[in-house]
Design an enzyme around this catalytic site. Structure first.
Site, PDB file in Angstrom:
ATOM      1  N   CYS A 203      51.246  18.507  39.837  1.00 54.20           N
ATOM      2  CA  CYS A 203      51.477  20.190  38.451  1.00 54.20           C
ATOM      3  C   CYS A 203      52.809  19.586  38.639  1.00 54.20           C
ATOM      4  O   CYS A 203      54.201  19.994  38.195  1.00 54.20           O
ATOM      5  CB  CYS A 203      51.644  20.971  39.197  1.00 54.20           C
ATOM      6  SG  CYS A 203      49.582  21.808  38.426  1.00 54.20           S
TER       7      CYS A 203
ATOM      8  N   ASP B  41      43.512  46.873  33.157  1.00 62.29           N
ATOM      9  CA  ASP B  41      44.225  46.083  32.838  1.00 62.29           C
ATOM     10  C   ASP B  41      45.314  46.433  31.676  1.00 62.29           C
ATOM     11  O   ASP B  41      46.284  46.126  32.005  1.00 62.29           O
ATOM     12  CB  ASP B  41      43.487  44.621  32.299  1.00 62.29           C
ATOM     13  CG  ASP B  41      42.977  45.172  30.377  1.00 62.29           C
ATOM     14  OD1 ASP B  41      42.555  45.805  30.852  1.00 62.29           O
ATOM     15  OD2 ASP B  41      43.731  44.545  30.022  1.00 62.29           O
TER      16      ASP B  41
ATOM     17  N   ASP C  68      37.287  50.046  33.678  1.00 63.73           N
ATOM     18  CA  ASP C  68      37.701  49.978  31.907  1.00 63.73           C
ATOM     19  C   ASP C  68      37.205  49.364  31.545  1.00 63.73           C
ATOM     20  O   ASP C  68      36.882  48.434  31.570  1.00 63.73           O
ATOM     21  CB  ASP C  68      39.687  49.828  32.391  1.00 63.73           C
ATOM     22  CG  ASP C  68      40.548  49.899  30.874  1.00 63.73           C
ATOM     23  OD1 ASP C  68      40.113  50.266  29.465  1.00 63.73           O
ATOM     24  OD2 ASP C  68      40.880  48.140  30.501  1.00 63.73           O
TER      25      ASP C  68
ATOM     26  N   ASP D 286      46.028  52.430  31.389  1.00 60.77           N
ATOM     27  CA  ASP D 286      45.138  53.143  32.691  1.00 60.77           C
ATOM     28  C   ASP D 286      45.837  52.277  34.051  1.00 60.77           C
ATOM     29  O   ASP D 286      45.555  52.312  34.728  1.00 60.77           O
ATOM     30  CB  ASP D 286      43.981  51.316  33.264  1.00 60.77           C
ATOM     31  CG  ASP D 286      42.633  50.478  32.034  1.00 60.77           C
ATOM     32  OD1 ASP D 286      42.915  52.109  31.940  1.00 60.77           O
ATOM     33  OD2 ASP D 286      43.050  49.805  31.442  1.00 60.77           O
TER      34      ASP D 286
ATOM     35  N   CYS E  13      48.985  22.679  41.696  1.00 60.85           N
ATOM     36  CA  CYS E  13      48.821  21.117  42.926  1.00 60.85           C
ATOM     37  C   CYS E  13      50.230  19.965  42.843  1.00 60.85           C
ATOM     38  O   CYS E  13      50.912  20.669  41.685  1.00 60.85           O
ATOM     39  CB  CYS E  13      47.957  20.952  42.339  1.00 60.85           C
ATOM     40  SG  CYS E  13      47.759  19.975  41.130  1.00 60.85           S
TER      41      CYS E  13
END
Lengths: 550, 754, 66
Positions: free
Chosen positions: B51, B633, B453, B637, B48
């Protein structure tokens, strides 16, 4: 005020004021026996007063601190006060003009106070005096804040602000003397027009110079709107005021164009003045002060840029809708109509963008009258652009044109949009400029808001009714094919609406006076008690744009 | 006026891999003008405006920083340093102190896709086409409204003067693409577009020269404008997802610290790492190539490599694959294979092999074009022939034939797909799901199988304390204090679990592979592996999980287990009940796999899967005619993600995995899968409707055009109306409310023996 | 409508100026971070100009102190 100028700058200011005074003297001498002579004395007095003010402070100590470490707010402050002064004057004139329509005796049998002379004082007073000064003052503020840089020098902003006001004074004093080009919103004569070109070019160069020294790489969208306002108004002004003075020692001039060509140029100018003076610049104000006050970024920044280009391109050819059913070729009328209708898209994009920005912060709108000014302004902007597109359709225009409906439409825009966004911005700006925690009285802001809203609604409804009644009466025929109503019949029918219009305008004027008082009090002293709600309370409602980037 | 809220309570997850080495940061600084240095830092969790302000403020206070600018759209920070040799580390530390993940960004990662294509930038083309369209339209409206004789001819001439350069400039993207396809002897959407635009322009010019009534300059230019807009939206969507994905923390290291013969450490780029080199790998760093440990003990997180969640202890002699995360101790290692032969490279090869097998998918718009283009061209030719036969006037015939081409020009078709997909991408992005390209959305709508996975996908991959000893306030405080000394996931889980305030700890030492030892209130205490803790405890029998003991006192143990991702249970059951069977693939052992499968109600679960076998399962599904979604992930994979019909990966996935996946979800909850699927189906529906609208429009317009009843005015109006209809229909996708992402763990942890 | 021989060129020139301005803004990176730029006007804890940033670079710079 003078303490922020170095001695060299004071000297420059005196040279400029002195030159102005000399020009005034020349005008006064050359234009003896003509209104131009009177204008010469006014210019001399204005510039002479400035020369005296600067000169008497010439020996004052020079500024000691580093001026580049702060923004230059003095011209903004003065601009805001002048804008409020013109608001009271212009709106006061408006109430008087409106009263004359209801009670013609209020002319008091003087030439200068006749309707035809004080009406342009009202229109120029509110559009150029109030609107123009508010635009110049807020643009000084916004360009410095969004560029995070101080203006490049201290004399130029004063030249722009005071030069523009000299133009306004020459213009409105001229109207009272009967000096006019008879062009709507372009009444001032040739020398005033030339002076405005000089001021306007300096204004544009000042803006570009500030942008060039910006410390924030991005140019915020409000600046684009202001730049379009300055640049396009300059071009329009120059083209529409191409005229040949009857003599260099008199005010009278003749337009370079004739007949329908002149009418086309006038409304090409007139409608673009609505677009770039009364819309583009004020949208710049909206796009800065609304997010600022709501403490939320604009809903779609991309859309605000897109609608900027949309408005810039679509407005240019809409003007000929002012000349439906005239000697203007039919196809030029249709062209104006088509573009006026298409204009609705970027206009509503802006209004919608403003309202969507507030979506999720309605509690702030409820609690904060300043923000409410801006919200209602956006609503009126949407309403009047829709109405405008609708009225530009030829058959609709057949009913509405030359009636009070047009007056109602203009005032929905001028009061509901232009004035409300300006007042909202001034309320947001005043505490920042004068380093006050809040405005002097939030209750007064509430009063102003409700008076302004009630005034606008009464005014606009009165004019809608009166306009449609008028239009229908004009086009009613008897069975034998003659007009059913005489012009006097329509005036009798209008009378109650004219009274209502005066009342609405009066409410609006009272609101403006309260506003001016409130700003002056904000400057003069601090509130005795901390207001409960002038300021938006918190930023708790700021939803994250993207739920999870952890 | 505004105080930036301090309660910036966004949960900040630590970077999936440890901090970047100082050398790697320094290597990312590039020299710039005026002798300054510039480095780009990827900060994926800028979310935002607050930040942006906070980051810039913090960076500007750092030594050596001249200027800093955060980009909220790209989630990057550009830092200008006093010179190219300035160490940017203080900036990184400042960012870390604020809770932001920061990684150096390779400028080559940030090149937008548009930079690679030649010819002018799309946005420039749009601006030129828009300028041309506005002005030509203005003149055309004037002509339609009745401007006659000289005025009309003048307006036509001005239109031509505007239209010809505008088409020449702004039409390039279409002309180039059409030329490439035609050279290859194929057809795509750009061929009829380019033809229609060029023919309209040519016909209008010839009409102009002969002083004819009808010119199509407006149609040619507005057509270009609309189509460019569609194309730009498509590109915008891909660029945005691309920048977001590359902005996520990169997992594979770009280099390593090599030990020279003189014992000094030097940073070398990854490609320069050769077999037999000695490398030093600090705690928290990822292993860049396949290596064997020479000195040092440590714990390893191999979850991205093997899918195994729990850290394993390692000592000299252990061989490590590239991609393994070194958790607790610094180690000296010997390089076994150069980069090109490492485990990571092997995975990349499998990935590209799997990707080529998938590239046969043809996007729906191109499928439509294959059918559409020949039909339209034949129709135009037939119209020309028909009119020529009947009237014998070739000029009239050409005029009518070109009207057919213009009015059927796939303006709406060109917008039907991209607009819907852009709106959908925007909606997904607001729900924290990034989409790589539009075709992924089309493919996701078609799935009939789902493959998940386990570790890191169905489970979060980080352990959590399920039970621990009660009472014993002193022991709990001491446990917390010791746990806070280590970055081992088990220690971090313990520290997070204990609510007590940690007490003072003296002489804390982390013994890699075993645990943490220190003095609390003057007593020696250990937290770590049960057997190691038992060495000082009163009772010698060891518990299974990690334990804590004061010297001479009884050992107290913790139970750790994996946690399910929020929303996993609902997502799986919803999928299965909507007729999409779910399969689970895991490299883990049978017991843990069975337990998770049971909890989630998954019938088909495979354990001990190698990367190759995972690909095998997906290829098998494909051969049987199924269209499978793969969600995974790990590095292991990656190939499977590429082999699947469509794939998704969480943002915590391995770098390669994120690159291979079609969708990346930034939120914690697995419900992202269901959300994406919902949006995909809704989009497919809208695209079908859009095609329906475009075809319906053509069905009405073509007979009129063939009959010669279409004037340029009608053509332009009809074209704009159909485009606006399609855009309006696509915007309906925005109306559906995005489900709030799940942020917290909704189901308790599953007890899986660690 | 001979007046159009004046108004059309004036409009085209203004349009071309607009197009040029758009090209400049595109070239100078005005549209690189629209969401961030919309937020930036809201930062103003200190109502002061920034020090000039190094030429050729952009970004928040150290604040000016009086």
């Amino acid at each position: 005020m003078m303490s922020n100028l170095t001695r060299a700058e004071r000297a420059n200011a005196m040279v400029i004021a002195g030159t102005g005074a000399f020009i005034g003297l020349v005008m006064a001498a050359a234009g003896r026996g003509d209104p131009m002579g009177a204008h010469g004395w006014i210019v001399l007095a204005f510039c002479g007063a400035l020369f005296f003010v600067v000169g008497s402070a010439y020996e004052d100590p020079e500024p000691t601190q580093d001026r580049t470490a702060s923004y230059y707010d003095d011209p903004t402050k003065v601009g805001i006060l002048i804008a409020l002064f013109w608001a009271v004057v212009g709106m006061g004139m408006g109430v008087w003009v409106a009263s004359q329509l209801a009670w013609p005796d209020l002319r008091f049998d003087a030439a200068w106070s006749s309707f035809g002379r004080i009406r342009p004082v009202h229109t120029s007073g509110v559009i150029f005096g109030f609107g123009g000064n508010a635009l110049i003052a807020t643009s000084f503020h916004i360009m410095q804040r969004t560029c995070r840089a101080r203006m490049p020098d201290q004399v130029t902003p004063w030249f722009v602000l005071l030069g523009f006001n000299l133009f306004c004074i020459v213009a409105s004093s001229g109207y009272l003397m009967g000096v006019t080009q008879s062009k709507e919103y372009a009444e001032p004569e040739w020398y005033a027009d030339l002076w405005l070109v000089v001021v306007w070019v300096v204004y544009f160069v000042l803006y570009i110079r500030t942008l060039a020294r910006r410390n924030e790489p991005h140019i915020y969208v409000a600046n684009w709107y202001y730049l379009a306002f300055i640049l396009v108004v300059a071009v329009l002004h120059i083209v529409n005021n191409l005229a040949v003075p009857a003599s260099l020692t008199g005010a009278k001039s003749y337009s370079a164009f004739a007949g329908v060509q002149d009418a086309m140029t006038q409304w090409w100018y007139g409608h673009n003045a609505v677009a770039f003076f009364l819309t583009s610049g004020f949208l710049g104000m909206l796009y800065y002060f609304l997010p600022k006050r709501a403490e939320r970024p604009i809903y779609s920044y991309r859309l605000s840029i897109l609608s900027f280009w949309g408005i810039t391109f679509f407005y240019i050819w809409a003007g000929s809708h002012h000349l439906h059913y005239t000697a203007l070729p039919h196809w030029v009328q249709t062209l104006g109509m088509t573009f006026s209708v298409m204009l609705l898209v970027p206009s509503w994009a802006s209004a919608g963008n403003a309202l969507m920005t507030l979506n999720g912060a309605w509690h702030k709108v409820r609690d904060d009258a300043t923000l409410r000014f801006m919200m209602v302004a956006a609503v009126f902007y949407g309403l009047s652009t829709f109405e405008g597109s609708f009225m530009a359709i030829r058959p609709v225009n057949g009913l509405s044109h030359y009636t009070d409906w047009t007056v109602g439409h203009v005032h929905a825009g001028a009061m509901g949009w232009v004035a409300l966004i300006s007042f909202g911005s001034i309320y947001a700006l005043a505490p920042v400029l004068w380093r006050r925690e809040t405005i002097y009285s939030w209750k007064a802001v509430e009063w102003h808001f409700w008076l302004a809203l009630a005034g606008t609604v009464i005014y606009v409804f009165a004019m809608w009714n009166s306009g449609i009644t008028q239009g229908l009466m004009w086009r009613t025929y008897t069975e034998s094919g003659t007009l059913a109503y005489s012009f006097t019949d329509t005036l009798v029918a209008m009378h109650p609406y004219y009274v209502a219009r005066t009342f609405g305008g009066l409410l609006f004027l009272i609101g403006a006076c309260i506003g001016a008082w409130n700003v002056v009090m904000t400057i003069r002293r601090m509130p005795s008690e901390t207001p409960e709600r002038d300021y938006p309370t918190s930023s708790e409602s700021r939803e994250p744009a993207l739920p999870a980037a952890e | 006026m505004r105080v930036i809220s301090e309660k910036h309570d966004r949960k900040v997850r630590p970077a999936p891999s440890g901090p970047v080495t100082r050398a790697e940061r320094s290597a990312s600084v590039r020299p710039a003008a005026n002798g300054h240095g510039v480095c780009l830092i990827s900060v994926p969790n800028i979310s935002c405006g607050a930040c942006v302000a906070r980051i810039e403020r913090a960076l500007i206070d750092c030594p050596g920083v001249v200027a800093a600018r955060a980009n909220l759209t790209l989630r990057q920070v550009r830092v200008t340093l006093t010179d190219a040799n300035t160490d940017p580390s203080p900036g990184y530390e400042a960012l870390a102190a604020l809770g932001y993940t920061a990684r150096p960004l390779d400028p080559s990662d940030t090149e937008p896709a548009s930079a690679q294509q030649d010819g002018p930038d799309l946005l420039r083309c749009i601006a030129v086409a828009g300028f041309g369209a506005m002005n030509v339209m203005l003149l055309s409206v004037a002509v339609w409204s009745g401007a006659e004789a000289t005025t009309r001819d003048t307006f036509h001439l001005i239109s031509a003067l505007i239209a010809v350069p505008v088409v020449a400039y702004a039409g390039q993207p279409f002309f180039r693409s059409a030329l490439v396809v035609l050279r290859g002897g194929r057809l795509n959407m750009d061929v009829p577009i380019a033809l229609a635009v060029l023919l309209a322009l040519a016909l209008s010019l010839s009409e102009l020269l002969q002083g004819g009534d009808h010119v199509f300059f407006d149609a040619a230019v507005t057509l270009l404008f609309f189509l460019l807009t569609g194309r730009y939206l498509d590109q915008l969507m891909r660029d945005r997802a691309r920048s977001a994905v590359t902005g996520l923390a990169r997992l594979s290291p770009k280099g390593a610290m090599a030990r020279g013969p003189d014992g000094s450490l030097e940073w070398i780029a990854l490609h320069a790492v050769a077999k037999g080199m000695i490398l030093h790998i600090d705690a928290g760093e990822r292993v860049p190539v396949d290596v064997r440990i020479l000195h040092g003990d440590t714990d390893l997180d191999r979850s991205l490599v093997t899918g195994e969640a729990m850290p394993v202890a390692a000592s000299p002699g252990t061989e490590l694959e590239a991609g393994t995360l070194n958790l607790t101790g610094g180690i000296e290692v010997e390089v076994l294979r150069p980069v090109a032969e490492s485990f990571l490279a092997e995975m990349m090869r499998m990935l590209s092999a799997a990707e080529t097998s998938r590239s046969t998918y043809v996007r729906i718009a191109d499928r439509a074009a294959r059918l559409y283009a020949p039909v339209v061209h034949l129709l135009a030719v037939a119209t020309f022939a028909g009119w020529l036969l009947v009237t014998g006037d070739w000029q009239v015939s050409a005029f009518v034939a070109i009207s057919v081409l213009i009015i059927t020009c796939p303006c709406a078709l060109g917008l039907a797909v991209p607009v819907a997909q852009v709106v959908a991408a925007g909606r997904l992005m607001r729900s924290g799901i990034l989409m790589k390209d539009g075709s992924a959305l089309e493919r996701l709508a078609q799935i009939d199988r789902a493959v998940f996975d386990k570790t890191g996908t169905l489970t979060t991959g980080t352990p959590m304390v399920t039970s621990c000893f009660e009472g014993e306030a002193e022991q709990r405080e001491a446990s917390k204090a010791l746990a806070m000394q280590s970055r081992h996931p088990a220690a971090q889980a313990i520290a997070a679990h204990l609510p007590e305030v940690a007490c003072e700890v003296a002489d804390a030492v982390e013994v890699p592979g075993f645990g943490v030892e220190g003095r609390v209130h003057g007593r020696r205490a250990r937290l770590g592996r049960a057997r190691w803790v038992a060495e000082i405890a009163a009772d010698p029998q060891a518990a299974t999980g990690p334990a804590f003991a004061f010297e001479g006192a009884p050992a107290l143990s913790f139970d750790l287990s994996e946690t399910l991702r929020p929303g996993a249970v609902d997502t799986i059951s919803d999928m299965q009940s909507s007729g999409i069977p779910v399969t689970m693939l895991s490299g883990d052992d049978a017991a843990r796999v069975a337990q998770v499968a049971e909890t989630l109600g998954i019938a088909e679960a495979h354990h001990g899967m190698t990367p190759a076998r995972k690909v095998g399962v997906l290829e098998d599904l494909r051969d049987r005619g199924h269209r499978a979604l793969m969600v995974g992930d790990g590095l292991n994979d990656t190939a499977a993600l590429a082999a699947a019909h469509v794939s998704m990966a969480p943002s915590t996935a391995a770098d390669a995995g994120r690159t291979a996946a079609d969708f990346v979800f930034l939120r914690d909850g697995l419900d992202a899968v269901a959300t994406a699927q919902d949006v995909a189906r809704a989009t497919a529906r809208v695209v079908r409707q859009n095609f329906g609208l475009a075809i319906a429009y053509n069905c009405i317009a073509i007979p009129l055009a063939v009959a010669g009843l279409v004037t340029p005015l009608i053509a332009a109006l009809a074209m704009s109306a159909s485009s606006i209809l399609v855009i309006g229909n696509s915007l309906r996708l925005n109306g559906k409310r995005a489900a709030a992402p799940l942020q917290s763990v909704e189901r308790g942890p599953v007890a899986i023996p660690a | 409508m001979t007046i159009l021989t004046l108004l059309i060129p004036v409009t085209l020139v203004m349009g071309a100026v607009g197009l040029g301005a758009f090209f400049w803004s595109l070239h100078s990176g005005q549209y690189e971070d629209l969401s961030g730029d919309a937020e930036r006007i809201l930062f103003d804890e200190d109502d002061k100009p920034l020090a000039a940033y190094p030429p050729g670079h952009s970004g928040t710079t150290k604040e000016k102190t009086p």
